[in-house]
Each structure stands twice: as C-alpha cells, then as structure tokens.
Design a protein around this motif. Structure first.
Motif, short mmCIF file in Angstrom:
data_model
loop_
_atom_site.label_atom_id
_atom_site.label_comp_id
_atom_site.label_asym_id
_atom_site.label_seq_id
_atom_site.Cartn_x
_atom_site.Cartn_y
_atom_site.Cartn_z
N THR A 41 -5.12 2.50 1.16
CA THR A 41 -4.02 1.68 0.68
C THR A 41 -3.03 2.59 -0.02
OG1 THR A 41 -3.43 -0.40 -0.43
CG2 THR A 41 -5.00 1.04 -1.58
N ASP A 63 -2.56 -5.09 -7.08
CA ASP A 63 -1.39 -5.29 -6.21
C ASP A 63 -0.23 -4.38 -6.61
OD1 ASP A 63 -2.75 -7.28 -4.83
OD2 ASP A 63 -1.91 -8.88 -6.06
N GLU A 64 -0.26 -3.92 -7.85
CA GLU A 64 0.79 -3.04 -8.36
C GLU A 64 0.11 -1.91 -9.13
OE1 GLU A 64 3.83 -3.70 -11.84
OE2 GLU A 64 4.55 -4.74 -10.03
N TRP A 123 0.74 2.60 -2.78
CA TRP A 123 1.71 1.93 -3.65
C TRP A 123 2.96 2.78 -3.64
CZ3 TRP A 123 -3.37 2.74 -4.61
CH2 TRP A 123 -4.17 1.61 -4.85
N GLN A 174 2.04 -2.56 -3.94
CA GLN A 174 1.12 -2.13 -2.90
C GLN A 174 1.81 -2.33 -1.55
OE1 GLN A 174 -2.57 -4.29 -2.75
NE2 GLN A 174 -3.63 -2.62 -1.76
#
Length: 180
Positions: A73, A57-58, A75, A64
């Motif tokens: 995706t 997520d990071e 970040w 993200q």
C-alpha cells in the motif's frame, strides 16, 4: 443474425459533450493514481493481508492510494509516496541498520531504520515474521519527521513479535575484565 450499425456524424455540440465527459474521466482517474510497488517474496503470507487491511487511511497527512502489487500500500502520490510492503525477508539478529523501539498507544514495535545514499529512509520491522518494509522518500522527509511510523504499529503488530532489539547495555561481553 447480423446487427446493422449506422454511423451518424456527431454535431459540434455532442462532440463537445463527449470531449467534456472524456476529459472528466481523465481528471477523475487522475485523483487516485496507482503506485508501482514491487511485491515482497512472502507477500502471499495470510498475515500480510491482515496487516495491509489494518493500516490507516491517512499517514503523515497523506491519503492512502492504490498500489499494483499484493500485500502493498502507499500514501501520497507517485514520486512522493510512503510505500509499505509486507512479506520482506525478516532481518537477522545482527542487522546493519540501527534498531529502534517505536512506542505508541497501540504497542511498541522494533524497527530497523536507515537512509540510503539518495536520502530515502527504509524501515523494516525487527523480530516479526512476516516482516514489513516502509520506504519514505526525501520528498516526504523534507517537510515531515518520520515519527508517523508509530501510526503503523497497530497494523504491523498483526505479525507477533518473536524477538526484540537489544541495546549495547543489554549485551554481556565475553572478554575477561582487565583486573582479573
């Protein structure tokens, strides 16, 4: 059946409330920008879904954020984002970029790594199909190393390794020795 609509003129107070709500909506949607990342040729490979769902997520201290294409995706924020695309063409055995084995607690992954003329680093998994490409712009590398690529090893390992980097010490030359 016809609906009848009456139009009422809003008071200054209700107009201010509508403006405040509308402005709040803009601010809230501004917190999660969608970053444009082109889909790779094999983005529909089911392994890509597993990879993208497994990413952290990071990354490099950056949250993200949503992207606009399948099997991608990112970040960071527009103009300063690390982007990932799954389903790029797997590089051949004689790649132009240096091949690095990146070690992590979740396993080793071979990556080809090279900067372009503008200073954007591109990492592509080597020996995995589908291949994953990660781009890191200069806005990120100005104040960070690219060692965070190791944090992606667990996710990209969803695509099993079929080949590994070979160093010069591993290559046997076909040239005869001068002493023979």
């Amino acid at each position: 059946m016809h609906a009848h609509h009456t139009v009422a003129r809003p008071s200054r107070r209700s107009a201010a409330a509508v403006l405040l709500v509308a402005t709040s909506g803009v601010v809230l949607t501004g917190c999660a920008p969608t970053i444009g990342v082109p889909a790779a040729e094999d983005a529909t490979d089911p392994v890509c879904a597993s990879i993208v769902l497994s990413v952290p997520d990071e990354l490099a201290g950056l949250p993200q954020v949503p992207t606009n294409s399948q099997a991608t995706t990112a970040w960071g924020e527009p103009g300063a984002a690390i982007t990932l695309r799954c389903g790029v063409e797997p590089p051949g055995p004689t790649a132009e970029a240096p091949c690095l084995t990146v070690e992590s607690s979740s396993g080793d992954v071979d990556w080809l790594a090279a900067p372009d003329d503008e200073g954007t680093w591109t990492f592509v998994t080597y020996g995995r199909d589908p291949a994953v490409e990660v781009q890191v712009p200069p806005a990120i590398t100005e104040d960070r190393s690219t060692s965070f690529v190791a944090d992606l090893n667990r996710a990209v390992s969803e695509a099993p390794a079929t080949r590994t980097c070979v160093g010069l010490e591993d290559v046997q030359t076909a040239a005869p020795d001068a002493e023979e």
